[in-house]
Design a protein around this motif. Structure first.
Motif, PDB file in Angstrom:
ATOM      1  N   LEU A  26      50.136   3.513 -61.459  1.00  9.33           N
ATOM      2  CA  LEU A  26      49.936   4.230 -62.725  1.00  9.33           C
ATOM      3  C   LEU A  26      48.598   4.966 -62.750  1.00  9.33           C
ATOM      4  O   LEU A  26      47.940   5.077 -63.773  1.00  9.33           O
ATOM      5  CB  LEU A  26      50.047   3.275 -63.915  1.00  9.33           C
ATOM      6  N   ASN A  27      48.212   5.478 -61.567  1.00  4.02           N
ATOM      7  CA  ASN A  27      46.972   6.253 -61.412  1.00  4.02           C
ATOM      8  C   ASN A  27      45.735   5.500 -61.881  1.00  4.02           C
ATOM      9  O   ASN A  27      44.797   6.082 -62.439  1.00  4.02           O
ATOM     10  CB  ASN A  27      47.091   7.599 -62.138  1.00  4.02           C
ATOM     11  N   LYS A  60      54.456   8.493 -64.169  1.00  2.00           N
ATOM     12  CA  LYS A  60      54.717   8.119 -65.556  1.00  2.00           C
ATOM     13  C   LYS A  60      53.469   7.864 -66.383  1.00  2.00           C
ATOM     14  O   LYS A  60      53.569   7.412 -67.526  1.00  2.00           O
ATOM     15  CB  LYS A  60      55.608   6.863 -65.581  1.00  2.00           C
ATOM     16  N   ALA A  61      52.288   8.128 -65.833  1.00  2.00           N
ATOM     17  CA  ALA A  61      51.049   7.876 -66.579  1.00  2.00           C
ATOM     18  C   ALA A  61      49.992   8.894 -66.214  1.00  2.00           C
ATOM     19  O   ALA A  61      49.954   9.386 -65.081  1.00  2.00           O
ATOM     20  CB  ALA A  61      50.534   6.468 -66.303  1.00  2.00           C
ATOM     21  N   PHE A  62      49.137   9.195 -67.177  1.00  2.00           N
ATOM     22  CA  PHE A  62      47.923   9.966 -66.876  1.00  2.00           C
ATOM     23  C   PHE A  62      47.002   9.065 -66.065  1.00  2.00           C
ATOM     24  O   PHE A  62      46.651   9.368 -64.935  1.00  2.00           O
ATOM     25  CB  PHE A  62      47.263  10.408 -68.181  1.00  2.00           C
ATOM     26  N   SER A  63      46.616   7.932 -66.637  1.00  2.00           N
ATOM     27  CA  SER A  63      45.898   6.892 -65.899  1.00  2.00           C
ATOM     28  C   SER A  63      45.916   5.608 -66.705  1.00  2.00           C
ATOM     29  O   SER A  63      45.693   5.626 -67.917  1.00  2.00           O
ATOM     30  CB  SER A  63      44.445   7.279 -65.612  1.00  2.00           C
ATOM     31  N   ALA A  64      46.161   4.505 -66.011  1.00  2.00           N
ATOM     32  CA  ALA A  64      46.154   3.188 -66.657  1.00  2.00           C
ATOM     33  C   ALA A  64      44.772   2.555 -66.639  1.00  2.00           C
ATOM     34  O   ALA A  64      44.628   1.375 -66.941  1.00  2.00           O
ATOM     35  CB  ALA A  64      47.162   2.267 -65.974  1.00  2.00           C
ATOM     36  N   SER A  92      46.020  17.260 -69.240  1.00  2.00           N
ATOM     37  CA  SER A  92      47.466  17.321 -69.431  1.00  2.00           C
ATOM     38  C   SER A  92      47.979  15.890 -69.325  1.00  2.00           C
ATOM     39  O   SER A  92      48.113  15.346 -68.227  1.00  2.00           O
ATOM     40  CB  SER A  92      48.086  18.224 -68.354  1.00  2.00           C
ATOM     41  N   ILE A  93      48.254  15.265 -70.477  1.00  2.00           N
ATOM     42  CA  ILE A  93      48.386  13.813 -70.545  1.00  2.00           C
ATOM     43  C   ILE A  93      49.822  13.383 -70.803  1.00  2.00           C
ATOM     44  O   ILE A  93      50.422  13.742 -71.818  1.00  2.00           O
ATOM     45  CB  ILE A  93      47.479  13.253 -71.656  1.00  2.00           C
ATOM     46  N   ASN A  94      50.340  12.603 -69.884  1.00  2.00           N
ATOM     47  CA  ASN A  94      51.671  12.018 -70.037  1.00  2.00           C
ATOM     48  C   ASN A  94      51.550  10.498 -69.974  1.00  2.00           C
ATOM     49  O   ASN A  94      50.774   9.954 -69.196  1.00  2.00           O
ATOM     50  CB  ASN A  94      52.597  12.491 -68.913  1.00  2.00           C
ATOM     51  N   GLY A 101      40.797   6.487 -68.143  1.00  2.00           N
ATOM     52  CA  GLY A 101      41.693   7.619 -68.378  1.00  2.00           C
ATOM     53  C   GLY A 101      41.420   8.250 -69.732  1.00  2.00           C
ATOM     54  O   GLY A 101      41.378   9.480 -69.869  1.00  2.00           O
ATOM     55  N   LEU A 102      41.207   7.413 -70.746  1.00  2.00           N
ATOM     56  CA  LEU A 102      40.886   7.909 -72.085  1.00  2.00           C
ATOM     57  C   LEU A 102      39.520   8.593 -72.092  1.00  2.00           C
ATOM     58  O   LEU A 102      39.325   9.615 -72.752  1.00  2.00           O
ATOM     59  CB  LEU A 102      40.921   6.759 -73.089  1.00  2.00           C
ATOM     60  N   VAL A 103      38.564   8.048 -71.336  1.00  2.00           N
ATOM     61  CA  VAL A 103      37.236   8.664 -71.265  1.00  2.00           C
ATOM     62  C   VAL A 103      37.328  10.055 -70.637  1.00  2.00           C
ATOM     63  O   VAL A 103      36.710  11.012 -71.121  1.00  2.00           O
ATOM     64  CB  VAL A 103      36.260   7.775 -70.475  1.00  2.00           C
ATOM     65  N   ILE A 104      38.105  10.195 -69.571  1.00  2.00           N
ATOM     66  CA  ILE A 104      38.263  11.504 -68.945  1.00  2.00           C
ATOM     67  C   ILE A 104      38.952  12.471 -69.908  1.00  2.00           C
ATOM     68  O   ILE A 104      38.584  13.646 -69.995  1.00  2.00           O
ATOM     69  CB  ILE A 104      39.038  11.370 -67.617  1.00  2.00           C
TER      70      ILE A 104
END
Length: 244
Positions: A26-27, A60-64, A92-94, A101-104
């Motif tokens: 999940l990256n 399936k994820a931007f980043s976990a 570009s967030i999926n 991930g939220l910080v980026i």
């Protein structure tokens, strides 16, 4: 600059496409991901062809968030914290957008998100923080930010849009397409103006301080004391300042 196995950098005209590609995890961020993204930001900043970047996650994820099995400090991977990034960045967030991930996503300039996106900052639950998540209070109302930070509970894409954090909420299969459309619009504009406006928007006091400085200096330049000071110096005498 060496291409990372877990962070892909591609040029699409004036658009740099940066893709996190550890979909099986999940990256989530390990040492290779941190180093790869740091290199991508450096490359983007130096890339004279690229005027705007899109960062997205494969799968399936931007980043976990952090990979707790391969823990590494992540600050160097964050745009404008680890690397100065003067050009605009679109996230570009999926799917999941958690922790780093939220910080980026926060440190990006525009956020295009899928309907199934979830934004979570779980550090209080895992007993660790790098502190950067506290910046969330600059992007959404402080009380909501603190609720997320202190409880570790997340918000939906719809809620993120209501709070002004997400610029667009679109169906999952349209996230990248919508991001590219936005990037194309930006890339057609004057690069110096785009970079200048980004810097001013991120440092809103610059204009106020510059104006204040100009007024102070201008007032001093027109003053009688300035004339008196110059004359006294040239005539090698003690000046008689009157505060006028």
């Amino acid at each position: 600059m060496k291409q990372s196995d877990v962070v892909r950098y591609e040029n699409n005209g004036h658009i740099a496409m940066i893709t996190l590609q550890r979909p099986e995890k999940l990256n989530s961020f390990n040492k290779d991901m941190v180093e790869g993204l740091y290199s991508a930001w450096c490359r983007f900043e130096q890339d004279q062809e690229a005027r705007v970047a899109i960062i997205t996650g494969e799968g399936k994820a931007f980043s976990a968030g952090l990979d707790l099995n391969d823990f590494t400090p992540v600050s160097m991977a964050i745009p404008s914290i680890g690397v100065e990034v003067t050009k605009p960045v679109i996230a570009s967030i999926n799917g999941y957008c958690i922790g780093v991930g939220l910080v980026i996503a926060m440190m990006s300039d525009i956020r295009i998100v899928s309907e199934n996106a979830q934004f979570i900052y779980p550090e209080a639950k895992i007993g660790y923080t790098g502190g950067v998540g506290s910046l969330l209070a600059q992007y959404i109302p402080k009380g909501i930010a603190l609720e997320m930070l202190l409880t570790g509970d997340g918000i939906s894409a719809k809620r993120a849009y209501e709070l002004g954090f997400a610029n667009r909420v679109v169906p999952t299969d349209q996230v990248l397409e919508e991001s590219i459309k936005m990037a194309q619009k930006i890339s057609q504009n004057a690069p110096k103006v785009v970079k200048g406006l980004k810097k001013l928007a991120n440092n809103p006091n610059i204009m106020e301080l510059t104006g204040m400085g100009n007024r102070i200096i201008s007032d001093i330049g027109r003053s009688e004391d300035r004339v008196e000071g110059f004359q006294a110096f040239l005539n090698k005498r003690q000046p008689n300042f009157t505060d006028s």
